[in-house]
Design a protein around this motif. Structure first.
Motif, PDB file in Angstrom:
ATOM      1  N   ASP A  37      43.714  29.421  38.204  1.00 20.59           N
ATOM      2  CA  ASP A  37      44.728  29.838  37.420  1.00 20.59           C
ATOM      3  C   ASP A  37      46.185  29.337  38.300  1.00 20.59           C
ATOM      4  OD1 ASP A  37      44.712  31.671  34.874  1.00 20.59           O
ATOM      5  OD2 ASP A  37      43.430  32.358  36.147  1.00 20.59           O
ATOM      6  N   GLU A  38      47.090  28.624  37.541  1.00 23.57           N
ATOM      7  CA  GLU A  38      48.368  28.112  38.123  1.00 23.57           C
ATOM      8  C   GLU A  38      49.131  29.416  38.716  1.00 23.57           C
ATOM      9  OE1 GLU A  38      50.887  25.280  36.554  1.00 23.57           O
ATOM     10  OE2 GLU A  38      49.378  23.965  36.222  1.00 23.57           O
ATOM     11  N   GLU A  39      49.285  30.553  37.999  1.00 26.97           N
ATOM     12  CA  GLU A  39      49.617  31.652  38.645  1.00 26.97           C
ATOM     13  C   GLU A  39      48.663  32.899  39.170  1.00 26.97           C
ATOM     14  OE1 GLU A  39      51.411  31.684  34.601  1.00 26.97           O
ATOM     15  OE2 GLU A  39      51.981  29.773  35.514  1.00 26.97           O
ATOM     16  N   PRO A  40      48.656  32.738  40.335  1.00 31.71           N
ATOM     17  CA  PRO A  40      47.683  34.007  40.914  1.00 31.71           C
ATOM     18  C   PRO A  40      47.666  35.259  40.397  1.00 31.71           C
ATOM     19  CG  PRO A  40      49.029  32.883  42.462  1.00 31.71           C
ATOM     20  CD  PRO A  40      49.458  32.505  41.247  1.00 31.71           C
ATOM     21  N   GLU A  41      48.894  35.597  39.632  1.00 30.04           N
ATOM     22  CA  GLU A  41      49.030  37.105  39.055  1.00 30.04           C
ATOM     23  C   GLU A  41      48.005  37.184  37.790  1.00 30.04           C
ATOM     24  OE1 GLU A  41      52.500  35.454  38.520  1.00 30.04           O
ATOM     25  OE2 GLU A  41      51.763  35.058  40.443  1.00 30.04           O
ATOM     26  N   LEU A  42      47.737  36.134  37.143  1.00 35.25           N
ATOM     27  CA  LEU A  42      46.883  36.134  36.015  1.00 35.25           C
ATOM     28  C   LEU A  42      45.610  36.479  36.408  1.00 35.25           C
ATOM     29  CD1 LEU A  42      48.239  33.143  34.008  1.00 35.25           C
ATOM     30  CD2 LEU A  42      48.505  35.651  33.799  1.00 35.25           C
ATOM     31  N   ALA A  43      44.917  35.835  37.762  1.00 37.94           N
ATOM     32  CA  ALA A  43      43.844  36.114  38.106  1.00 37.94           C
ATOM     33  C   ALA A  43      43.623  37.386  38.676  1.00 37.94           C
ATOM     34  CB  ALA A  43      43.293  35.156  39.533  1.00 37.94           C
ATOM     35  N   GLN A  44      44.731  38.300  39.210  1.00 39.61           N
ATOM     36  CA  GLN A  44      44.639  39.636  39.579  1.00 39.61           C
ATOM     37  C   GLN A  44      44.641  40.275  38.346  1.00 39.61           C
ATOM     38  OE1 GLN A  44      44.158  40.369  42.456  1.00 39.61           O
ATOM     39  NE2 GLN A  44      45.280  38.939  43.976  1.00 39.61           N
ATOM     40  N   ASP A  45      45.229  39.883  37.192  1.00 46.04           N
ATOM     41  CA  ASP A  45      45.008  40.936  35.899  1.00 46.04           C
ATOM     42  C   ASP A  45      43.600  40.862  35.568  1.00 46.04           C
ATOM     43  OD1 ASP A  45      47.576  41.513  36.106  1.00 46.04           O
ATOM     44  OD2 ASP A  45      48.308  39.811  34.620  1.00 46.04           O
ATOM     45  N   PHE A  46      43.214  39.658  35.565  1.00 50.23           N
ATOM     46  CA  PHE A  46      41.722  39.387  35.464  1.00 50.23           C
ATOM     47  C   PHE A  46      40.657  40.479  35.995  1.00 50.23           C
ATOM     48  CE2 PHE A  46      37.566  37.620  35.396  1.00 50.23           C
ATOM     49  CZ  PHE A  46      37.372  37.205  33.892  1.00 50.23           C
ATOM     50  N   LEU A  47      40.861  40.513  37.381  1.00 46.44           N
ATOM     51  CA  LEU A  47      40.028  41.416  38.221  1.00 46.44           C
ATOM     52  C   LEU A  47      40.365  42.572  38.118  1.00 46.44           C
ATOM     53  CD1 LEU A  47      40.514  38.851  41.383  1.00 46.44           C
ATOM     54  CD2 LEU A  47      38.486  39.081  40.030  1.00 46.44           C
ATOM     55  N   GLN A  48      41.512  42.998  37.610  1.00 45.15           N
ATOM     56  CA  GLN A  48      41.824  44.595  37.116  1.00 45.15           C
ATOM     57  C   GLN A  48      40.767  44.731  35.997  1.00 45.15           C
ATOM     58  OE1 GLN A  48      44.314  46.909  38.202  1.00 45.15           O
ATOM     59  NE2 GLN A  48      44.284  45.857  39.994  1.00 45.15           N
ATOM     60  N   ILE A  95      38.026  43.145  34.913  1.00 47.33           N
ATOM     61  CA  ILE A  95      36.577  42.824  35.286  1.00 47.33           C
ATOM     62  C   ILE A  95      36.428  42.763  36.950  1.00 47.33           C
ATOM     63  CG2 ILE A  95      34.785  41.277  34.786  1.00 47.33           C
ATOM     64  CD1 ILE A  95      36.074  40.402  32.224  1.00 47.33           C
ATOM     65  N   PRO A  96      36.219  43.673  37.621  1.00 44.30           N
ATOM     66  CA  PRO A  96      36.118  43.779  38.874  1.00 44.30           C
ATOM     67  C   PRO A  96      35.020  42.710  39.403  1.00 44.30           C
ATOM     68  CG  PRO A  96      36.083  45.899  38.185  1.00 44.30           C
ATOM     69  CD  PRO A  96      35.958  45.132  37.193  1.00 44.30           C
ATOM     70  N   ALA A  97      35.336  42.247  40.650  1.00 48.43           N
ATOM     71  CA  ALA A  97      34.359  41.176  41.116  1.00 48.43           C
ATOM     72  C   ALA A  97      33.875  41.777  42.530  1.00 48.43           C
ATOM     73  CB  ALA A  97      35.129  39.976  41.429  1.00 48.43           C
ATOM     74  N   ASP A  98      32.568  41.839  42.697  1.00 53.29           N
ATOM     75  CA  ASP A  98      32.081  42.424  43.965  1.00 53.29           C
ATOM     76  C   ASP A  98      31.978  41.482  44.939  1.00 53.29           C
ATOM     77  OD1 ASP A  98      32.094  45.041  42.497  1.00 53.29           O
ATOM     78  OD2 ASP A  98      29.920  44.689  42.031  1.00 53.29           O
ATOM     79  N   PHE A  99      32.415  40.407  44.773  1.00 57.10           N
ATOM     80  CA  PHE A  99      32.173  38.963  45.520  1.00 57.10           C
ATOM     81  C   PHE A  99      33.597  38.337  45.945  1.00 57.10           C
ATOM     82  CE2 PHE A  99      31.427  38.329  41.192  1.00 57.10           C
ATOM     83  CZ  PHE A  99      32.403  37.424  40.673  1.00 57.10           C
ATOM     84  N   THR A 100      33.497  37.372  46.919  1.00 55.68           N
ATOM     85  CA  THR A 100      34.769  36.599  47.263  1.00 55.68           C
ATOM     86  C   THR A 100      35.156  35.841  46.386  1.00 55.68           C
ATOM     87  OG1 THR A 100      33.705  36.481  49.539  1.00 55.68           O
ATOM     88  CG2 THR A 100      35.633  35.062  49.044  1.00 55.68           C
ATOM     89  N   VAL A 101      36.653  36.233  45.976  1.00 53.51           N
ATOM     90  CA  VAL A 101      37.411  35.210  45.099  1.00 53.51           C
ATOM     91  C   VAL A 101      38.438  34.546  45.783  1.00 53.51           C
ATOM     92  CG1 VAL A 101      38.984  35.390  43.026  1.00 53.51           C
ATOM     93  CG2 VAL A 101      37.073  36.971  43.091  1.00 53.51           C
ATOM     94  N   LEU A 102      38.300  33.365  45.744  1.00 52.50           N
ATOM     95  CA  LEU A 102      39.359  32.545  46.590  1.00 52.50           C
ATOM     96  C   LEU A 102      40.318  31.824  45.185  1.00 52.50           C
ATOM     97  CD1 LEU A 102      37.209  30.129  48.521  1.00 52.50           C
ATOM     98  CD2 LEU A 102      38.334  31.966  49.368  1.00 52.50           C
ATOM     99  N   LEU A 103      41.466  32.072  45.625  1.00 51.07           N
ATOM    100  CA  LEU A 103      42.826  31.681  44.750  1.00 51.07           C
ATOM    101  C   LEU A 103      43.067  30.151  45.131  1.00 51.07           C
ATOM    102  CD1 LEU A 103      44.827  34.849  44.907  1.00 51.07           C
ATOM    103  CD2 LEU A 103      43.284  34.416  43.191  1.00 51.07           C
ATOM    104  N   ASP A 104      42.789  29.077  44.205  1.00 46.11           N
ATOM    105  CA  ASP A 104      43.359  27.655  44.510  1.00 46.11           C
ATOM    106  C   ASP A 104      44.312  27.417  43.359  1.00 46.11           C
ATOM    107  OD1 ASP A 104      43.248  25.088  45.195  1.00 46.11           O
ATOM    108  OD2 ASP A 104      41.233  24.775  44.425  1.00 46.11           O
ATOM    109  N   ASN A 105      45.288  27.932  43.437  1.00 42.00           N
ATOM    110  CA  ASN A 105      46.433  27.814  42.344  1.00 42.00           C
ATOM    111  C   ASN A 105      47.013  26.304  42.262  1.00 42.00           C
ATOM    112  OD1 ASN A 105      47.365  28.933  44.641  1.00 42.00           O
ATOM    113  ND2 ASN A 105      49.357  29.308  43.416  1.00 42.00           N
TER     114      ASN A 105
END
Lengths: 71, 172, 466
Positions: free
Chosen positions: B99-110, B112-122
């Motif tokens: 995602d270009e905006e990392p906040e969108l990734a955070q909303d998504f993870l709220q 659908i939580p991830a039990d693994f590493t999420v890297l932000l390559d915006n």
């Protein structure tokens, strides 16, 4: 001959298209429902029905494409 | 009419030639390429800094995804399950958000939580080098850091193949 | 795989159902009030859903998207009023595989133009059924007020990918009203190129329609029986040629959709449509005007002291071609501009231009979408507002239907929508539609009559997507 010319023109046109567009990860905006070419098929259907019964032209309109392009 | 019939015949022919090869096959070691840009450091969703190199010695499932991508949503529960089941044997799931905006990734993870590493390559530093062709795209990296399998999209009817590939690499 | 394709090759489209396949990204979570639709779907023939046990239904419903809307269409001057409720249900199998089912009902009441000209004298017309008549006062538009109909239409469209590079769709369509039935099949195949930035689509449809007009099929160009005359029954039956007829419509479309950049999408397409069979409107007539010099110059031509009207007659084939261009662009502030242009030409001599502009003004969870549409058509070669006493026996084809005449129409609309948490959306749209016809203004007494009155209609749509 004519057919070859048309085919050549089409290929040129399509390879021109290759320069346009976005990377698969840049389709965030195109994936939005409101960015679909026909974003409201029900409204489009109702309009088509009215115009079909009031005007001499109908159809010719579009279909899908664009979108999320996922997979 | 004739033209249309001809082009449809052409379509059928092209189609039968372009059917995908069977899944669950691992690239042989001598043909496998090293994962690119493995030293690039990215922020994680939880605020740390990590690079793919940090997971060297493990089998890594790299998954490129974005918040707006429908099939990506479906893949998260499965990736959680893989992480939980195979972590002890040396699997790490690393999902790279584009995602270009990392906040969108955070909303998504709220949601659908991830039990693994999420890297932000915006800034999309990695996908070009990996040759990402669709969303999601995933790459299975062996313990020596080589790309041994890749697939585009998430297809629920293929998850057994995906899992078999993981299992095969874990015991290599 | 080849089997799927053969179906597509044989199957062919009503382009309207093509429009139902916008590849919308599927939002996952919404659940409320879907349960109440289970019944409705069951009655719509959706045994797939209804057959499942209760427990399974809750999660099954999560795979469905619904869009329910109603359109009210009302013309001014107590002309046509229509109400059209629609329900569209889409079952998502995965992000690109879906089945869409759509049911539309509509009821139409009111008066519609018969094709006859207004006159300085009162006029009496036989009803199309042959039972009874109606009177039109001097100077008023001849409107047939027996117009009333209800229609039910059902369509089903399946669309799915074949592999990463190809996708297809196949569908069927059925509509029925008391005097008209239409049955159609359609299909399309799409090829993705350039990382899915280019999509080429080939589509087709075939529809078979039958018409069974009230009072039977009039013989084109024959005289309308004079109401109240001694030989009415005889004359009426002499003006008929059986009870029903049919037509087929075959369409092909080829189109290219191109992603221009992250914010811009374009589509070009070419379509061709061939109609074959009974294309006449059995309820339309044409006035015969007296063109011999004298007191009645420009008045209705009379035979045995009665006005003469003839039934219209159109060619029995029509070949239409259309070019269409659409662009959709999202501005930095998330507002969306949607512009389209269509050019149509056919072998009836009609050309038309359609321009459509929508601007979606994003206001957080709400949006406002003003819309402007302009449509302009030239007349069919056989269109005549009236015929004359010296000409009427020489015409081969004639129609005074304003829908085949020179005409401009304008639509001004405003849509408001509110997107709720969970992805459901409530929307309403109000539009004004005006038709302006033009043509020769006649001669003699006819000049004083309004031959091309404007029609204004109001359209209100209210809908809910969930």
């Amino acid at each position: 001959m004519k057919r070859i010319a048309v085919a050549a023109a089409l290929i040129a046109l399509l390879s021109g298209c290759a320069d346009l567009g976005v990377k698969p990860w840049q389709r965030d905006i195109l994936a939005q429902p409101e960015m679909q070419l026909i974003s409201d098929p029900v409204e489009a259907g109702l309009d088509d029905h009215i115009y079909f019964s009031k005007e001499a032209t109908s159809g010719g309109r579009g279909f899908g494409g664009g979108g999320c392009g996922c997979n | 009419m004739k033209v249309i019939r001809a082009s449809l015949t052409a379509a059928v022919l092209t189609l039968s030639l372009s059917l995908p090869a069977a899944a669950a096959e691992l690239t042989p070691v001598d043909q496998a390429k090293a994962a690119p840009m493995s030293g690039t450091v990215l922020a994680t969703a939880s605020g740390q800094k990590k690079a793919l190199d940090d997971f060297k010695g493990k089998v890594v499932l790299v998954d490129f995804w974005a918040s707006w991508c429908g099939p990506c949503r479906q893949s998260f529960p499965w990736m959680n399950q893989m992480q939980t089941t195979y972590q002890a044997q040396g699997l790490e799931v690393v999902a790279i958000n584009l995602d270009e905006e990392p906040e969108l990734a955070q909303d998504f993870l709220q949601q659908i939580p991830a039990d693994f590493t999420v890297l932000l390559d915006n800034k999309a530093l990695l996908p070009e080098a990996f040759g990402v062709m669709g969303m999601p795209s995933s790459y299975l990296i062996d313990r020596q850091g080589r790309i041994r399998a890749e697939h585009i999209g998430f297809h629920t009817n293929k998850v057994n193949d995906y899992e078999d590939s993981i299992k095969a690499l874990l015991v290599e | 795989m080849a089997v799927d394709l053969e179906v597509v090759v044989v199957a062919v489209t009503k382009m309207t159902s093509q429009t139902e396949q916008a590849v919308a990204e599927h939002q996952l979570t919404h659940e409320t009030s879907k349960a109440s639709l289970t019944m409705l779907l069951a009655s719509a023939g959706c045994a797939l859903l209804a057959g499942l046990p209760n427990q399974a239904q809750a999660s099954e419903l999560d795979n469905w998207d619904f869009d329910a809307a109603t359109l009210i269409y009302a013309e001014s001057d107590s002309r046509v009023t229509a109400a059209e409720p629609v329900i569209s249900a889409t079952r998502n199998f995965d992000s690109e595989t879906k089945l869409n089912l759509k049911l539309a009902l509509d009821t139409l009441t009111g008066a519609s133009p018969s094709g006859a000209t207004p006159s300085d004298q009162a006029q009496t017309f036989a009803r199309p059924s042959g039972r009874g008549d109606y009177d039109i006062k001097a100077g008023e538009q001849p409107l047939d007020d027996t117009f009333r109909d209800s229609r039910a239409a059902f369509s089903a469209t399946w669309s799915a990918p074949i592999n990463r590079d190809w996708a297809y769709s196949a569908g069927g369509y059925l509509s029925s009203e008391h005097d008209y039935r239409s049955l159609g099949v359609n299909g399309s195949i799409s090829r993705y190129l350039n990382e899915k930035n280019t999509t080429i689509t080939l589509g087709g449809s075939f529809s078979s329609d039958s018409i069974d007009p009230e009072g039977g099929l009039p013989i084109g160009l024959s005289a309308m029986a004079v109401p109240g005359s001694a030989n009415f029954d005889q004359d009426f039956s002499n003006s008929r040629q059986g009870s029903s007829d049919d037509k087929t419509i075959t369409d092909f479309l080829v189109g290219v959709t191109q992603v221009i950049n992250r914010r811009t999408l374009m589509q070009f397409n070419y379509s061709i449509s061939a109609s074959d069979g009974y294309l006449t409107d059995p309820y339309k007539i044409v006035s015969v005007i007296d063109d011999s010099s004298g007191d009645n110059y420009g008045g209705n031509y009379q035979v045995n002291g009665q006005n003469l009207y003839i039934y219209e007659k159109r060619p029995d084939t029509r070949l239409k071609q259309a070019l269409y261009w659409q662009t959709k662009y999202q501005r930095e502030n998330s507002d969306i501009i949607d512009f389209s242009y269509r050019f149509m030409f056919d072998d009836w001599g009609i050309n038309s231009h359609t321009l459509d502009l929508k601007y979606r003004w994003q206001l957080g969870d709400h949006y406002l979408e003003p819309q402007l549409r302009w449509y302009s058509q030239s007349a069919a070669d056989f269109y005549q507002r009236y015929t004359t006493a010296s000409d009427y026996q020489n015409v081969d084809e004639i129609s005074a239907d304003y829908r085949l005449g020179d005409m401009d129409t304008y639509t001004v609309g405003l849509r408001y929508g509110y997107r709720m948490a969970g992805g459901s959306e409530l929307y309403a749209r109000l539009a004004l539609y005006q038709q302006q016809s033009s043509g020769s203004s006649g001669f003699g007494k006819l000049k004083e009559q309004a031959l091309y009155p404007d029609t204004t209609a109001t359209m209100l749509t209210v809908g809910y997507k969930f």
